[in-house]
Design a protein around this motif. Structure first.
Motif, mmCIF file in Angstrom:
data_model
loop_
_atom_site.group_PDB
_atom_site.id
_atom_site.type_symbol
_atom_site.label_atom_id
_atom_site.label_comp_id
_atom_site.label_asym_id
_atom_site.label_seq_id
_atom_site.Cartn_x
_atom_site.Cartn_y
_atom_site.Cartn_z
ATOM 1 N N LEU A 56 -132.590 14.572 -63.678
ATOM 2 C CA LEU A 56 -132.705 15.380 -65.175
ATOM 3 C C LEU A 56 -133.885 16.219 -65.766
ATOM 4 O O LEU A 56 -134.496 16.789 -66.186
ATOM 5 C CB LEU A 56 -131.459 14.822 -65.394
ATOM 6 C CG LEU A 56 -130.304 15.424 -64.807
ATOM 7 C CD1 LEU A 56 -128.824 13.853 -65.882
ATOM 8 C CD2 LEU A 56 -129.707 16.016 -65.048
ATOM 9 N N THR A 57 -134.703 14.232 -65.513
ATOM 10 C CA THR A 57 -135.922 14.873 -66.169
ATOM 11 C C THR A 57 -137.100 15.967 -66.093
ATOM 12 O O THR A 57 -137.338 16.395 -66.217
ATOM 13 C CB THR A 57 -136.888 13.867 -66.785
ATOM 14 O OG1 THR A 57 -135.913 12.517 -66.300
ATOM 15 C CG2 THR A 57 -138.128 13.152 -67.976
ATOM 16 N N GLU A 58 -136.921 15.762 -64.947
ATOM 17 C CA GLU A 58 -137.884 16.811 -63.684
ATOM 18 C C GLU A 58 -137.220 17.925 -64.082
ATOM 19 O O GLU A 58 -138.639 18.855 -63.035
ATOM 20 C CB GLU A 58 -138.266 16.199 -62.268
ATOM 21 C CG GLU A 58 -139.461 14.931 -62.861
ATOM 22 C CD GLU A 58 -139.000 14.560 -61.089
ATOM 23 O OE1 GLU A 58 -137.949 14.517 -59.656
ATOM 24 O OE2 GLU A 58 -140.179 13.264 -60.793
ATOM 25 N N ALA A 59 -136.051 18.182 -64.175
ATOM 26 C CA ALA A 59 -135.410 19.788 -64.141
ATOM 27 C C ALA A 59 -135.830 20.494 -64.684
ATOM 28 O O ALA A 59 -136.522 20.026 -65.949
ATOM 29 C CB ALA A 59 -133.817 19.262 -64.487
ATOM 30 N N SER A 60 -136.310 22.067 -64.803
ATOM 31 C CA SER A 60 -137.116 22.563 -65.051
ATOM 32 C C SER A 60 -135.383 23.339 -66.110
ATOM 33 O O SER A 60 -134.309 22.958 -65.986
ATOM 34 C CB SER A 60 -137.634 23.696 -64.625
ATOM 35 O OG SER A 60 -135.832 24.288 -63.578
ATOM 36 N N THR A 88 -122.406 14.852 -68.151
ATOM 37 C CA THR A 88 -122.044 15.812 -68.200
ATOM 38 C C THR A 88 -123.316 15.817 -69.268
ATOM 39 O O THR A 88 -124.419 15.710 -70.375
ATOM 40 C CB THR A 88 -121.204 14.845 -69.414
ATOM 41 O OG1 THR A 88 -120.422 14.104 -68.662
ATOM 42 C CG2 THR A 88 -120.487 15.810 -70.508
ATOM 43 N N ARG A 89 -123.790 17.416 -69.843
ATOM 44 C CA ARG A 89 -124.533 18.218 -71.079
ATOM 45 C C ARG A 89 -123.800 17.765 -72.110
ATOM 46 O O ARG A 89 -122.624 18.652 -71.891
ATOM 47 C CB ARG A 89 -124.840 19.601 -70.414
ATOM 48 C CG ARG A 89 -126.079 19.718 -70.909
ATOM 49 C CD ARG A 89 -126.785 21.067 -70.403
ATOM 50 N NE ARG A 89 -127.434 21.500 -69.492
ATOM 51 C CZ ARG A 89 -127.917 22.560 -68.358
ATOM 52 N NH1 ARG A 89 -126.898 23.357 -68.929
ATOM 53 N NH2 ARG A 89 -128.198 22.420 -67.840
ATOM 54 N N ALA A 90 -124.576 17.759 -72.900
ATOM 55 C CA ALA A 90 -124.399 17.734 -74.298
ATOM 56 C C ALA A 90 -123.433 19.599 -74.563
ATOM 57 O O ALA A 90 -124.466 20.146 -74.398
ATOM 58 C CB ALA A 90 -125.604 17.184 -75.727
ATOM 59 N N PRO A 91 -122.656 19.388 -75.789
ATOM 60 C CA PRO A 91 -122.106 18.525 -75.963
ATOM 61 C C PRO A 91 -120.542 17.972 -74.768
ATOM 62 O O PRO A 91 -121.227 16.772 -74.969
ATOM 63 C CB PRO A 91 -121.321 19.399 -76.804
ATOM 64 C CG PRO A 91 -121.394 20.752 -76.849
ATOM 65 C CD PRO A 91 -122.461 21.313 -75.675
ATOM 66 N N GLU A 92 -120.216 19.713 -74.000
ATOM 67 C CA GLU A 92 -119.349 18.765 -72.620
ATOM 68 C C GLU A 92 -119.289 19.400 -71.742
ATOM 69 O O GLU A 92 -117.918 19.354 -71.336
ATOM 70 C CB GLU A 92 -117.877 18.016 -73.873
ATOM 71 C CG GLU A 92 -117.205 16.898 -74.931
ATOM 72 C CD GLU A 92 -116.456 17.784 -75.705
ATOM 73 O OE1 GLU A 92 -115.743 18.083 -75.686
ATOM 74 O OE2 GLU A 92 -116.023 15.791 -76.338
ATOM 75 N N LEU A 93 -120.378 19.774 -71.667
ATOM 76 C CA LEU A 93 -120.174 20.306 -70.679
ATOM 77 C C LEU A 93 -120.454 19.724 -68.663
ATOM 78 O O LEU A 93 -121.401 18.757 -68.861
ATOM 79 C CB LEU A 93 -121.079 21.732 -69.844
ATOM 80 C CG LEU A 93 -121.758 22.209 -69.131
ATOM 81 C CD1 LEU A 93 -120.056 22.878 -68.894
ATOM 82 C CD2 LEU A 93 -122.145 22.870 -69.112
ATOM 83 N N THR A 144 -136.175 18.647 -70.737
ATOM 84 C CA THR A 144 -136.207 20.035 -71.261
ATOM 85 C C THR A 144 -135.246 20.697 -70.786
ATOM 86 O O THR A 144 -134.627 21.878 -72.177
ATOM 87 C CB THR A 144 -137.590 20.480 -70.634
ATOM 88 O OG1 THR A 144 -137.680 19.717 -69.601
ATOM 89 C CG2 THR A 144 -138.721 19.480 -71.434
ATOM 90 N N SER A 145 -133.969 20.023 -70.699
ATOM 91 C CA SER A 145 -133.265 20.971 -70.050
ATOM 92 C C SER A 145 -131.883 20.844 -70.842
ATOM 93 O O SER A 145 -130.793 21.413 -70.806
ATOM 94 C CB SER A 145 -132.555 21.237 -68.405
ATOM 95 O OG SER A 145 -132.009 19.915 -68.239
#
Ligand code: ADP
Length: 519
Positions: A56-60, A88-93, A144-145
């Protein structure tokens, strides 16, 4: 089992202490193992989480959910590794959720999303699913994403299975160990106390008659050994003092006999002189009666002290006690007839006992003398013998005045007389000194015989002697007619010993029992 015994109490406390120790060890083991297993599972989850976090950190910024899923499947392979991964991406995806693990240990769909705000620091929680518990770790990262919640989980079932197994093992092992330890402690304490038991058994058998006996010395080198040695020294001192007082009594009574014989002779001489005034003759007569009483007393004391000082045991023979009793009855018949008492020897049958004939004759004489003395005119004294399986019994029964119940326990004590008046029988010449039955008891004790007394006041008394059966013949049966001629009660404490001397102390224990029937 004696619950108050030292062995039981020590074993009980030992078991209690051990149970507490075992319980602490078991609890420590159980929770320690649980902690260890959980923390190693958490570590492994943490490592997987770091892999996802790196993706996730390395993802653009424009990375799609499919691309993230592909990278996780390739690098982490959650299904293959039996792990649960949810991103899960913030907020709830919901970006990614792994599928069923290869071992089917949980259903990923049944793991509920994290309720409430995301944790600021990595945290783990236990989630119950229909297939079993799952440990889920949650970490929040900012890339960053975007901001992501990474959840990695693994089934807790193997960990909880190990815990359950340990619990059941401890449940069986701890009680078994406890039982073994408590039983072992009980046996060990009992074993350790055995010397004390032996000491108490020996001590229980020691009486004034056998002060030569010594307690077993336990070579433990501790207080127990010291105790046995000190008790043995005490016994030696006791023996010495008892023996010296017995020797004194024997010497004193022996020394008194000669002056008494001289006084008696002198007085008889004066009475025989023709010029002796009748008044003086009468006074000397009554003095002679008192001298006779004194003689009997001194003779009795001499016999008792000799018996108690461990008189040299004459050679014991097997002989017919029934025959000896029959001949003694014949010798005392005149005395009984004088007093109007009927003597019945028809119950006497042959009865073999082992012992000193002379001394046992003395026993019969003393019992018969009492029976005749305390039976009123017209009464009856009868003798019986009986051979029982292990004992031979000789009974002297009378229809006399009987003995009150309260006097029975003291009957065999030295100088005991139920009451002065009846003991003297109204006749000073025949008044006993209260030594006759002490002599009977000393002789019986030396022969291992038991004495029982039953008496009902104004009805009569029974003196029952129980002799042990001779173990094996030591000699041919001795005929019972060696002592002849009338025996007068005045000489009863001096009945002649029969057989030759054999220097062994009279130390065998006997017992006396007395019973009274209320009138
Ligand atoms: P004593 O030499 O004075 O007779 P014993 O020791 O022989 O002493 O007896 C103790 C007492 O026991 C006697 O004084 C008597 O009162 C009582 N006694 C003993 N034998 C009999 C008996 N057969 N009947 C009644 N009393 C008895």
């Amino acid at each position: 089992m004696n619950h108050r015994s030292l062995a039981f109490r020590l074993a009980f406390w030992y078991a209690l202490l051990l149970s507490a120790t075992f319980a602490l060890v078991a609890i420590g083991m159980y929770f320690g193992l649980a902690q260890y297993l959980r923390s190693s599972l958490s570590d492994s989850l943490h490592r997987r989480s770091e892999q996802v976090e790196q993706i996730l950190t390395e993802a653009s910024a424009g990375i799609t959910a499919q691309q993230i899923a592909d990278q996780i499947d390739t690098r982490v392979a959650p299904e293959f590794n039996n792990r649960f991964v949810r991103v899960t991406r913030a907020p709830e995806l919901l970006l990614y959720r792994s599928g069923h693990p290869a071992d089917r240990s949980f259903d990923p769909a049944s793991i509920a999303p994290l309720a409430g705000p995301w944790p600021p620091r990595p945290a783990a929680r236990r989630v119950s699913t229909t297939d079993g518990p799952v440990l889920v770790g949650a970490t929040v990262i900012s890339a960053t994403s975007g901001r992501y919640l990474v959840e990695i989980g693994s089934s807790l079932e193997p960990v909880e299975l190990v815990q359950d197994r340990l619990l059941s093992l401890l449940g069986i092992l701890v009680p078994v160990l406890l039982a073994c330890a408590a039983g072992g402690a009980y046996l060990l304490v009992q074993r350790a106390l055995r010397p004390v038991e032996q000491m108490s058994q020996t001590a229980a058998q020691i009486s004034v008659q056998n002060l030569d006996a010594r307690l077993p010395v336990v070579a433990t080198g501790d207080a127990l050994e010291e105790l046995s040695l000190s008790l043995n020294h005490m016994l030696s001192r006791l023996r010495e003092s008892v023996q010296s007082s017995r020797r004194f009594l024997a010497d004193a009574s022996h020394e008194l006999r000669t002056p008494l014989t001289i006084i008696k002779g002198e007085l008889q001489e004066i009475v025989r002189e023709s010029d002796c005034p009748p008044e003086l003759r009468e006074r000397i007569g009554s003095t002679l009666e008192e001298v006779a009483r004194l003689e009997r007393l001194v003779s009795g004391l001499l016999v008792v002290s000799r018996l108690e000082a461990g008189e040299a045991q004459r050679e014991w023979l097997d002989f017919d006690l029934g025959g000896l009793a029959a001949s003694t009855v014949e010798q005392m018949r005149l005395v009984a007839e004088d007093r109007g008492v009927q003597l019945d020897a028809s119950g006497l049958k042959p009865l073999t006992v082992r012992g000193d004939r002379g001394r046992l004759k003395q026993v019969i004489v003393n019992l018969l003398d009492n029976a005749i003395k305390f039976t009123p005119r017209g009464g009856r004294v009868s003798l019986h013998t009986e051979q029982r399986p292990r004992i031979g019994v000789l009974e002297v029964r009378d229809t006399g005045i009987g003995i009150p119940a309260e006097a029975l326990p003291h009957l065999f004590e030295r100088f005991f007389r139920v009451d002065q008046a009846r003991a003297r029988g109204g006749d000073a010449a025949e008044g006993g000194a209260g030594l006759g039955l002490s002599i009977v008891q000393s002789i019986c004790t030396a022969h291992g015989a038991e004495i029982e007394v039953e008496s009902t006041p104004q009805v009569g008394s029974v003196f029952r002697l129980k002799f042990p059966r001779p173990p094996s013949p030591v000699s041919a049966l001795v005929p019972s007619t060696s002592l002849s001629g009338p025996v007068h009660p005045a000489t009863r404490t001096e009945a002649a010993p029969a057989s030759s001397a054999a220097p062994t102390a009279l130390t065998r224990a006997g017992a006396t029992r007395a019973a009274a029937t209320p009138a």
